[in-house]
Design an enzyme around this catalytic site. Structure first.
Site, PDB file in Angstrom:
ATOM      1  CB  SER A  55      -0.890   0.011   1.252  1.00 26.78           C
ATOM      2  OG  SER A  55      -1.509   1.281   1.440  1.00 26.78           O
ATOM      3  CE1 TYR A 102      -3.846  -2.119   5.053  1.00 28.75           C
ATOM      4  CE2 TYR A 102      -3.025   0.066   4.500  1.00 28.75           C
ATOM      5  CZ  TYR A 102      -3.549  -1.156   4.114  1.00 28.75           C
ATOM      6  OH  TYR A 102      -3.753  -1.404   2.772  1.00 28.75           O
TER       7      TYR A 102
END
Length: 265
Positions: free
Chosen positions: A152, A166
């Site tokens: 990401s 995350y």
């Protein structure tokens, strides 16, 4: 064959065996559709039985051979078994796409350690276990292979709203990609990652809406995106096919940002 005279042949994956974990998720469904359309034989893995059945049926409708497995890659034995199932079904494994994972959003003082560990396990440990299992099979075949992880933009950039787990997990996926790229390069196995920013999916559909909240959030985000829009599923299709095909044979250990320039500014 002179590939420079026939450059599209570099992207040919027809007949190859591809396993996609998280196949019922937003990125996993894109991967399934792209590789089905390109002629791969598919092993689709997901924990959501109904969604798995739906994407499997869609890919079969596109003419692909599909084996659907309702499991989550949560343990070493499971990951080894998934690779064994691919070999049992089709005799080999050529491409692994790890699209499984999770996110839990909470500020650090409001997040339990168990939650942090769960995100790290789903995004990092399971990627490691799947790559380990797939690499063993690909080495035994002796013809190289393609491993594509999903990172990401948050692996490179922080976030002020409860993304400690995350961001940390995706930064670890980036490190795993680079380390595996170095380790497995001599075997002909390439390991790369696609790192999207926000793209259209069931989880982000609200950001594409016309209500004031969506507009405010979207405009604030787009101020950082040179391309001036959010991502669409097809923006992930080209990078995936590139990383899954011979076109990327000299590329390994790379993080490919599908972000409209977001991380460049």
């Amino acid at each position: 064959m002179n590939v420079l005279a026939n450059p599209l042949s570099m992207f040919e994956v027809k007949g190859q065996v591809a396993m996609i974990t998280g196949a019922s998720g937003a990125f996993g469904m894109v991967a399934a559709r792209v590789l089905a359309g390109a002629g791969c034989k598919l092993v689709l893995v997901a924990g959501n039985q109904d969604a798995l059945d739906e994407i499997a049926q869609e890919c079969r409708g596109m003419g692909a051979e599909v084996t659907a497995i309702n499991k989550r890659p949560s343990h070493e034995d499971t990951c080894d078994g998934l690779v064994a199932s691919a070999v049992e079904a089709y005799g080999r494994l050529d491409i692994l796409v790890v699209a499984s994972g999770m996110n839990k959003v909470a500020l650090i003082n409001e997040m339990e350690p168990e939650t942090f560990e769960a995100v790290m396990d789903a995004n990092v440990t399971q990627s490691w276990l799947l790559a380990r299992a797939a690499a063993g099979q690909m080495k035994a075949q002796g013809e190289g292979g393609k491993i594509v992880l999903v990172s990401s933009a948050r692996g490179l950039l922080g976030h002020p709203a409860g993304y400690t787990a995350y961001c940390a997990s995706k930064a670890a996926v980036d490190g795993l990609t680079k380390a595996l790229g170095c380790e497995l390069g001599p075997t002909g196995i390439t390991v790369n990652a696609i790192a999207p920013t926000v793209f259209r999916s069931p989880l982000t559909a609200w950001m594409f809406g016309d209500d004031e909240k969506a507009k405010t959030v979207r405009e604030g985000f787009l101020a950082r995106v040179p391309k001036g829009r959010l991502g669409e599923p097809e923006d992930l299709a080209g990078p995936l096919l590139f990383l899954a095909s011979k076109a990327s044979d000299f590329y390994t250990g790379h993080i490919l940002y599908a972000d409209g320039g977001y991380t460049a500014g």
